[in-house]
Scaffold this active site. Sequence first.
Site, PDB file in Angstrom:
ATOM      1  N   LYS A 191       0.853  -1.204   0.000  1.00  0.00           N
ATOM      2  CA  LYS A 191       0.000   0.000   0.000  1.00  0.00           C
ATOM      3  C   LYS A 191       0.878   1.239   0.000  1.00  0.00           C
ATOM      4  CE  LYS A 191      -1.928   2.685   3.177  1.00  0.00           C
ATOM      5  NZ  LYS A 191      -1.936   3.926   2.400  1.00  0.00           N
ATOM      6  N   GLY A 244       6.744   4.398   8.653  1.00  0.00           N
ATOM      7  CA  GLY A 244       5.849   5.524   8.879  1.00  0.00           C
ATOM      8  C   GLY A 244       6.077   6.096  10.260  1.00  0.00           C
ATOM      9  N   SER A 245       5.055   6.717  10.784  1.00  0.00           N
ATOM     10  CA  SER A 245       5.228   7.417  12.058  1.00  0.00           C
ATOM     11  C   SER A 245       5.217   6.445  13.238  1.00  0.00           C
ATOM     12  CB  SER A 245       4.107   8.435  12.220  1.00  0.00           C
ATOM     13  OG  SER A 245       2.872   7.760  12.180  1.00  0.00           O
ATOM     14  N   THR A 246       5.804   6.878  14.331  1.00  0.00           N
ATOM     15  CA  THR A 246       5.879   6.019  15.516  1.00  0.00           C
ATOM     16  C   THR A 246       4.488   5.722  16.056  1.00  0.00           C
ATOM     17  OG1 THR A 246       8.110   6.715  16.031  1.00  0.00           O
ATOM     18  CG2 THR A 246       6.817   5.885  17.866  1.00  0.00           C
ATOM     19  N   GLY A 249       3.024   3.060  13.955  1.00  0.00           N
ATOM     20  CA  GLY A 249       3.801   1.842  14.223  1.00  0.00           C
ATOM     21  C   GLY A 249       3.358   1.190  15.524  1.00  0.00           C
ATOM     22  N   GLU A 266       9.898   0.631  10.709  1.00  0.00           N
ATOM     23  CA  GLU A 266      10.865   1.719  10.499  1.00  0.00           C
ATOM     24  C   GLU A 266      10.107   2.999  10.804  1.00  0.00           C
ATOM     25  OE1 GLU A 266      13.910   1.170   9.761  1.00  0.00           O
ATOM     26  OE2 GLU A 266      13.888  -0.885   9.041  1.00  0.00           O
ATOM     27  N   CYS A 300      13.026  10.769   7.594  1.00  0.00           N
ATOM     28  CA  CYS A 300      12.944  10.151   8.926  1.00  0.00           C
ATOM     29  C   CYS A 300      14.238  10.354   9.708  1.00  0.00           C
ATOM     30  CB  CYS A 300      12.648   8.673   8.788  1.00  0.00           C
ATOM     31  SG  CYS A 300      13.754   7.853   7.647  1.00  0.00           S
ATOM     32  N   GLU A 397       9.201  15.080  16.351  1.00  0.00           N
ATOM     33  CA  GLU A 397       9.629  15.074  14.953  1.00  0.00           C
ATOM     34  C   GLU A 397       8.758  16.071  14.195  1.00  0.00           C
ATOM     35  OE1 GLU A 397       8.501  11.552  12.713  1.00  0.00           O
ATOM     36  OE2 GLU A 397      10.435  11.555  11.714  1.00  0.00           O
TER      37      GLU A 397
HETATM   38  P1  NAD Z   1       2.099   7.584   8.617  1.00  0.00           P
HETATM   39  O1  NAD Z   1       2.464   6.721   9.755  1.00  0.00           O
HETATM   40  O2  NAD Z   1       0.989   8.540   8.799  1.00  0.00           O
HETATM   41  O3  NAD Z   1       1.702   6.678   7.364  1.00  0.00           O
HETATM   42  C1  NAD Z   1       2.562   5.727   6.833  1.00  0.00           C
HETATM   43  C2  NAD Z   1       1.754   4.730   6.040  1.00  0.00           C
HETATM   44  O4  NAD Z   1       0.890   4.013   6.921  1.00  0.00           O
HETATM   45  C3  NAD Z   1       0.838   5.361   5.000  1.00  0.00           C
HETATM   46  O5  NAD Z   1       0.787   4.518   3.885  1.00  0.00           O
HETATM   47  C4  NAD Z   1      -0.500   5.386   5.712  1.00  0.00           C
HETATM   48  O6  NAD Z   1      -1.571   5.386   4.814  1.00  0.00           O
HETATM   49  C5  NAD Z   1      -0.452   4.096   6.493  1.00  0.00           C
HETATM   50  N1  NAD Z   1      -1.275   4.055   7.708  1.00  0.00           N
HETATM   51  C6  NAD Z   1      -1.619   5.098   8.515  1.00  0.00           C
HETATM   52  N2  NAD Z   1      -2.392   4.653   9.525  1.00  0.00           N
HETATM   53  C7  NAD Z   1      -2.522   3.317   9.374  1.00  0.00           C
HETATM   54  C8  NAD Z   1      -3.168   2.292  10.110  1.00  0.00           C
HETATM   55  N3  NAD Z   1      -3.840   2.558  11.227  1.00  0.00           N
HETATM   56  N4  NAD Z   1      -3.085   1.020   9.678  1.00  0.00           N
HETATM   57  C9  NAD Z   1      -2.389   0.729   8.570  1.00  0.00           C
HETATM   58  N5  NAD Z   1      -1.770   1.643   7.823  1.00  0.00           N
HETATM   59  C10 NAD Z   1      -1.817   2.926   8.223  1.00  0.00           C
HETATM   60  O7  NAD Z   1       3.439   8.287   8.171  1.00  0.00           O
HETATM   61  P2  NAD Z   1       3.661   9.333   7.016  1.00  0.00           P
HETATM   62  O8  NAD Z   1       3.119  10.632   7.481  1.00  0.00           O
HETATM   63  O9  NAD Z   1       3.185   8.787   5.719  1.00  0.00           O
HETATM   64  O10 NAD Z   1       5.255   9.373   6.947  1.00  0.00           O
HETATM   65  C11 NAD Z   1       6.022  10.115   7.795  1.00  0.00           C
HETATM   66  C12 NAD Z   1       6.591   9.254   8.898  1.00  0.00           C
HETATM   67  O11 NAD Z   1       7.330   8.175   8.348  1.00  0.00           O
HETATM   68  C13 NAD Z   1       7.585  10.020   9.733  1.00  0.00           C
HETATM   69  O12 NAD Z   1       7.376   9.764  11.094  1.00  0.00           O
HETATM   70  C14 NAD Z   1       8.929   9.468   9.298  1.00  0.00           C
HETATM   71  O13 NAD Z   1       9.928   9.592  10.260  1.00  0.00           O
HETATM   72  C15 NAD Z   1       8.584   8.053   8.995  1.00  0.00           C
HETATM   73  N6  NAD Z   1       9.583   7.439   8.112  1.00  0.00           N
HETATM   74  C16 NAD Z   1      10.456   6.531   8.628  1.00  0.00           C
HETATM   75  C17 NAD Z   1      11.424   5.965   7.821  1.00  0.00           C
HETATM   76  C18 NAD Z   1      12.394   4.954   8.379  1.00  0.00           C
HETATM   77  O14 NAD Z   1      13.033   4.262   7.605  1.00  0.00           O
HETATM   78  N7  NAD Z   1      12.534   4.817   9.668  1.00  0.00           N
HETATM   79  C19 NAD Z   1      11.509   6.324   6.490  1.00  0.00           C
HETATM   80  C20 NAD Z   1      10.603   7.250   5.994  1.00  0.00           C
HETATM   81  C21 NAD Z   1       9.637   7.804   6.820  1.00  0.00           C
END
Ligand code: NAD
Length: 829
Positions: A191, A244-246, A249, A266, A300, A397
């Site tokens: 996704k 994605g975000s903590t 996660g 991650e 990130c 962040e």
């Molecule tokens: P996000 O957590 O809002 O979303 C990430 C993904 O998860 C998106 O595809 C979103 O649609 C999906 N998602 C959101 N809620 C969900 C749920 N309840 N169940 C399943 N899927 C869900 O993050 P974002 O705003 O897209 O990205 C920014 C974040 O990603 C920042 O915190 C950044 O630090 C982190 N990030 C980490 C790394 C790493 O390698 N550690 C790399 C890139 C980004």
Amino acid sequence: MNITEIFETMDYGPAPESPTPALAWIKERQPFGLFINGQWVKPASGQYLDSVNPSTGKPLTQVAAANSEDVNAAVTAARTAFETWGKTPGHVRARYMYAIARHIQKHSRLLAVLESLDNGKPIRETRDIDIPLVARHFYYHAGWAQLMASELPGYEPVGVVGQIIPWNFPLLMLAWKIAPALAMGNTVVLKPARYTPLTALKFAEIVQEIGLPPGVVNILTGEASQVGEALVRHPDVNKIAFTGSTDVGRSLRRATAGSGKKLSLELGGKSPFIVFDDADLDSVVEGVVDAIWFNQGQVCCAGSRLLVQEDVAERLIAKLRARMEKLRIGDPLDKAVDIGAIVSSAQLKEIQRLVEQGVDEGAEMWQPSWACPTEGYFFPPTLFTNVSPATTIAQVEIFGPVLVSMTFRTPAEAVALANNTRYGLAASVWSENINLALDVAPKLKAGTVWVNCTNLFDASSGFGGYRESGFGREGGKEGLYEYVRPAWETALRATARVAPTIHEWDVQPSMVGARLAPALGPAPGKDEDTHDHAGVSDFSNGSRIALPAIDRTPKMFINGKQVRPDSGYSRDVYDPAGRVIGQVGEGNRKDVRNAVEAAHAASGWASSTTHNRAQILYYIAENLSVREGEFARRIVQQTGRSQADAITEVQAAISRLFSYAAWADKFEGVVHRPPLRGVVLAMKEAIGVIGMVCPDEYPLLGFVSLAAPAIAMGNTVVVVPSQQSPLSATDCYQVLETSDLPDGVVNIVTGDRDMLSQVLADHDDVEAMWYFGSAEGCKRVELASASNMKRTWVNYGHPRNWLDPIQGEGEEFLRESTQVKNIWVPYGD
Ligand code: NAD
């Protein structure tokens, strides 16, 4: 403007990249469908979502909004494809992956432009960084597909993998997920993020183009609440890989708890960028530009906390402001632009909100004098000084082009400031003194440390976090283990339970208070050399009197001392016949807290030499072997197993201690040679304090099999021994006390397994949690561990054969005891 004028003003001329081919590509296909089983299909809901160009704020196109029905279809396709793909020879998978890499290069310009249009990031970055890294990732992993059989013998793919990625590096994150999954023989349902679906859809076309078997890769666009959640909860998905975000996660950790799904996370970061006073400040300035204004700070691992040694702070800040004044913001398709657009209006508002909060909290904000474009979502590079480490902008962040700076005086203070965060993704260290930089790097709690450089990535060097930045690695050999499991595990699950010599029984509540029979009589097989036995003594008056055994009630073992349980209660230990054979302390929350504190205080163990750790493990083995008979009798007494069986267990425990003594100075890191002038030192570091809950099956061997690898790798541990048969572990107190093990390295708390494991899993100062008990207990541990995102290793209620060295010892244990830190060290002037 003529050449002379250009020469005199040194102004940038326009260098626009044409969007025409990309827009034409979009127009031919819109609205975009879902990619399921190698076909483009309409979404079950019939609904579509706008995809917006952030540099104009106007819609680019429409993509399908998948729902749970589409998720079911995609998972079914992936499952069917897995039956074949999972058995496809590595060489064949390698050929497909090689073809993907080639086709990414063939379409590189289209991909770069699409990414800029969809995400708002400058074409300079998509063209020169994102897309080449994507191709490199597939080439690198084509190699692992080829080598899997020889380099990962005994491992097999996990099955169907659900992959969820963010919007900041849309295609790169896709590559980080799909390449290792396919290389290891898995099939995937991916996704993309809601804001940035387009390059994933182009990738689906590439998959079709190269003839990858249908169902191996499925791509579902849509909302998190519709697609993401359905994917995470789907019972036929074997693993979730998330970036994605903590906060999200954490919710995924909870949603998958107890399901047996593998999980890699991650997550976010707040990475320190540390500048010592001997650093080359002009290089530092360029480093800062790459650290926090690369990708508009939506990275990130962005170096978002600038920590500067006090005596050069003023000079550096002045240079930085001068450089910020010269940064160019604007149309991402202009090749002379440094900073593009923020991904969405919502993200822009969030950045604005946090910046206002920073000002309200008293920090000093500075922005260049020039103005941002008014159309689209732009935010200027921003620098905060006079920031206190506890303020919101220093801790959360921001995920935007906002840098907060603080000062320090000594290296120790720099390390303390750097580690003053719940995250642990990355760090940069700037100093011309390589000794200082390499001394500081291992002290930083971060998965990647860049020395005199920043934001460098390569497929060969794993990337991932410590602490609340998540667990698991992407890239490198270590990243492959996220997509495989030991073959014996599958066989074991298929045949349910093995453990050949285990006698099982349940401790019934009615047994409580049973006669303390064996405490006053010999334990099975007991002979004269034991000192807890009843005996007969000849007194001087000639009478012969039966002596009761000298009572030995084991206490807790905390900080190298035997201490009474805080509760003041003891619990009975029974033999298989239900007779009470002893008592152990009833540990409680306070005992666990004391044990965790002791384990933390012993953190110097991680920096003891590996030779020293090996010596101590050998010494423990030596001291255990001296008491082999006694330990065997204890096993017989607790389990009712035969003496021969028990001796086998003790000998296996001694051999296991030898194994980990051997590994202590051999499970080492590697040096990577990524495509740069320099090296990457991949160091295997201890995780920290590990809470471990031992299995009931083998009272001594279970305890040794878990504690020994953990301490061999430099961790300190809080162990809850077998609840049913804790006496083998408590008998080890004296062995540990006489083996030169520093206080606090091993702490043992006896009592109710599930209550104690809950306290350990809840504890924010425990960095990892291992649990070998009931399925229900595993679920509880995984749920509770979400609080600080601790790494977990649980058995989902499936026992393993601890006697078998393939199941009971080796690399799996060592990997669970370590995390890889990659230290990038470029060289040359
Ligand atoms: P996000 O957590 O809002 O979303 C990430 C993904 O998860 C998106 O595809 C979103 O649609 C999906 N998602 C959101 N809620 C969900 C749920 N309840 N169940 C399943 N899927 C869900 O993050 P974002 O705003 O897209 O990205 C920014 C974040 O990603 C920042 O915190 C950044 O630090 C982190 N990030 C980490 C790394 C790493 O390698 N550690 C790399 C890139 C980004």
